[in-house]
Write a protein that holds these residues in place. Structure first.
Motif, PDB file in Angstrom:
ATOM      1  N   ASP A 126      21.476  29.409  51.299  1.00 54.25           N
ATOM      2  CA  ASP A 126      22.124  28.630  51.305  1.00 54.25           C
ATOM      3  C   ASP A 126      22.702  28.551  50.596  1.00 54.25           C
ATOM      4  N   THR A 127      24.519  28.455  50.580  1.00 51.68           N
ATOM      5  CA  THR A 127      25.305  28.652  48.703  1.00 51.68           C
ATOM      6  C   THR A 127      25.545  27.157  48.948  1.00 51.68           C
ATOM      7  N   ASN A 128      25.079  25.999  49.208  1.00 49.22           N
ATOM      8  CA  ASN A 128      25.874  25.137  48.882  1.00 49.22           C
ATOM      9  C   ASN A 128      24.578  24.005  49.661  1.00 49.22           C
ATOM     10  N   GLY A 129      23.303  24.853  49.577  1.00 48.98           N
ATOM     11  CA  GLY A 129      21.417  23.842  49.727  1.00 48.98           C
ATOM     12  C   GLY A 129      21.769  23.381  51.051  1.00 48.98           C
ATOM     13  N   SER A 130      20.681  22.732  51.226  1.00 47.60           N
ATOM     14  CA  SER A 130      20.503  22.438  52.784  1.00 47.60           C
ATOM     15  C   SER A 130      20.859  21.123  52.690  1.00 47.60           C
ATOM     16  N   TYR A 131      20.991  20.515  52.091  1.00 46.23           N
ATOM     17  CA  TYR A 131      21.842  19.059  52.856  1.00 46.23           C
ATOM     18  C   TYR A 131      23.202  19.163  53.354  1.00 46.23           C
ATOM     19  N   THR A 132      24.258  19.907  52.751  1.00 47.19           N
ATOM     20  CA  THR A 132      25.347  20.117  53.147  1.00 47.19           C
ATOM     21  C   THR A 132      26.457  21.662  54.384  1.00 47.19           C
ATOM     22  N   LEU A 133      26.771  20.809  54.897  1.00 44.16           N
ATOM     23  CA  LEU A 133      26.797  21.674  55.920  1.00 44.16           C
ATOM     24  C   LEU A 133      27.686  22.363  55.518  1.00 44.16           C
ATOM     25  N   PRO A 134      27.935  23.342  56.360  1.00 44.67           N
ATOM     26  CA  PRO A 134      27.438  23.495  57.851  1.00 44.67           C
ATOM     27  C   PRO A 134      25.860  23.869  58.214  1.00 44.67           C
ATOM     28  N   ASN A 135      25.559  24.214  57.233  1.00 54.06           N
ATOM     29  CA  ASN A 135      24.683  25.610  57.398  1.00 54.06           C
ATOM     30  C   ASN A 135      24.612  26.312  58.539  1.00 54.06           C
ATOM     31  N   THR A 136      25.265  27.297  58.525  1.00 53.75           N
ATOM     32  CA  THR A 136      26.338  28.082  59.792  1.00 53.75           C
ATOM     33  C   THR A 136      25.655  29.823  59.008  1.00 53.75           C
ATOM     34  N   VAL A 137      25.218  30.612  59.634  1.00 49.19           N
ATOM     35  CA  VAL A 137      25.240  31.646  58.908  1.00 49.19           C
ATOM     36  C   VAL A 137      26.285  32.276  58.972  1.00 49.19           C
ATOM     37  N   GLY A 138      26.188  33.309  58.130  1.00 54.32           N
ATOM     38  CA  GLY A 138      28.213  33.652  57.909  1.00 54.32           C
ATOM     39  C   GLY A 138      28.692  32.858  57.083  1.00 54.32           C
ATOM     40  N   LYS A 139      29.062  31.781  56.765  1.00 56.39           N
ATOM     41  CA  LYS A 139      29.400  30.671  56.553  1.00 56.39           C
ATOM     42  C   LYS A 139      28.579  30.526  55.230  1.00 56.39           C
ATOM     43  N   ASP A 140      28.111  29.607  55.190  1.00 56.75           N
ATOM     44  CA  ASP A 140      26.918  29.226  54.090  1.00 56.75           C
ATOM     45  C   ASP A 140      25.265  29.951  53.894  1.00 56.75           C
ATOM     46  N   VAL A 141      25.230  30.376  54.910  1.00 56.80           N
ATOM     47  CA  VAL A 141      23.830  31.100  54.901  1.00 56.80           C
ATOM     48  C   VAL A 141      24.479  32.639  55.069  1.00 56.80           C
ATOM     49  N   PHE A 142      23.669  33.180  54.021  1.00 58.92           N
ATOM     50  CA  PHE A 142      22.718  34.386  54.801  1.00 58.92           C
ATOM     51  C   PHE A 142      21.298  35.095  54.036  1.00 58.92           C
ATOM     52  N   VAL A 143      21.599  36.261  54.827  1.00 55.93           N
ATOM     53  CA  VAL A 143      20.055  36.593  54.856  1.00 55.93           C
ATOM     54  C   VAL A 143      19.988  37.840  53.942  1.00 55.93           C
ATOM     55  N   PHE A 144      19.075  38.033  53.686  1.00 55.07           N
ATOM     56  CA  PHE A 144      18.529  39.177  52.199  1.00 55.07           C
ATOM     57  C   PHE A 144      17.410  39.668  53.150  1.00 55.07           C
ATOM     58  N   GLU A 145      16.950  41.034  52.147  1.00 56.46           N
ATOM     59  CA  GLU A 145      15.491  41.098  52.533  1.00 56.46           C
ATOM     60  C   GLU A 145      14.652  41.601  51.006  1.00 56.46           C
ATOM     61  N   ILE A 146      13.635  41.643  50.900  1.00 50.64           N
ATOM     62  CA  ILE A 146      13.023  42.816  48.925  1.00 50.64           C
ATOM     63  C   ILE A 146      12.555  44.252  49.876  1.00 50.64           C
ATOM     64  N   ASN A 147      13.228  44.903  49.419  1.00 48.02           N
ATOM     65  CA  ASN A 147      13.287  46.240  49.968  1.00 48.02           C
ATOM     66  C   ASN A 147      12.330  47.135  49.782  1.00 48.02           C
ATOM     67  N   ASN A 148      11.411  47.998  49.281  1.00 51.75           N
ATOM     68  CA  ASN A 148      10.075  48.720  48.926  1.00 51.75           C
ATOM     69  C   ASN A 148      10.409  48.838  47.257  1.00 51.75           C
ATOM     70  N   LYS A 149      11.649  48.524  46.662  1.00 51.53           N
ATOM     71  CA  LYS A 149      12.281  49.112  45.508  1.00 51.53           C
ATOM     72  C   LYS A 149      11.215  47.849  44.265  1.00 51.53           C
TER      73      LYS A 149
END
Length: 198
Positions: A126-149
């Motif tokens: 969450d690029t601006n923190g959970s206390y700052t809206l919009p708290n919307t995926v693709g706007k200020d929230v992005f999903v990553f994952e840990i790879n096997n490397k």
């Protein structure tokens, strides 16, 4: 959304992703992050990134999973009335339960961003923190994952362009279903660090 705002938002995302990636590279010299629990990951990367707080969540609750502090009264110089609406998928019509409710450890970075770690290698930024809206995926929230490397990459990185843009978890302004926007970080990076979907 003006081009200036999009450029600013992409630059923030790019910088925070770079900092996280570097912390993972450094920590992976000593730890197998792919096999670690969320709490172990937070402890492993702490020496390698500027942070201001760490949090542990022991319950399944999207409203208390990401950098939740029940004693916090102010954020950004303003009194907190409601913690936030809820985290939303792209389109704003569907609230998020998984993967945010499953985040069991999170850390607040020095710049106010919040990074949550889930049990299935997910990382929610969450690029601006959970206390700052919009708290919307693709706007200020992005999903990553840990790879096997022991590195991090955007969720959907290895999927086809069609899936990344238009699949159930795709990144496209016409999508407003639950799960939409999960692949927005992958699309942004694929398109040369540009936001072309809103």
């Amino acid at each position: 959304m003006t081009n200036y705002q999009k450029t600013r938002d992409v630059n923030i995302l790019k910088k925070q992703y770079s900092e996280l990636s570097q912390a993972f590279r450094s920590a992976s010299q000593e730890f197998d992050l792919y096999s670690s629990t969320p709490k172990e990951i937070v402890e492993a990367i702490k020496p390698h990134i500027k942070w201001s707080g760490t949090f542990e969540n022991t319950q399944y609750d999207a409203g208390k999973a990401m950098c939740y502090n029940p004693n916090r009264k102010y954020w950004g110089g303003r009194k907190i009335k409601n913690r936030y609406g809820t985290y939303m998928w792209q389109g704003g019509k569907c609230g998020i339960s998984n993967p945010i409710a499953e985040v069991s450890a999170s850390m607040e970075l020095h710049n106010g961003a919040c990074v949550g770690f889930g049990p299935r290698h997910e990382i929610i930024l969450d690029t601006n923190g959970s206390y700052t809206l919009p708290n919307t995926v693709g706007k200020d929230v992005f999903v990553f994952e840990i790879n096997n490397k022991n590195g991090i990459e955007p969720k959907g990185k290895n999927l086809s362009d069609r899936v990344v843009k238009n699949g159930a978890n795709g990144c496209n302004k016409t999508l407003n279903n639950c799960g939409a926007g999960m692949y927005c970080a992958a699309r942004i990076m694929r398109e040369g660090w540009q936001i072309n979907y809103y």
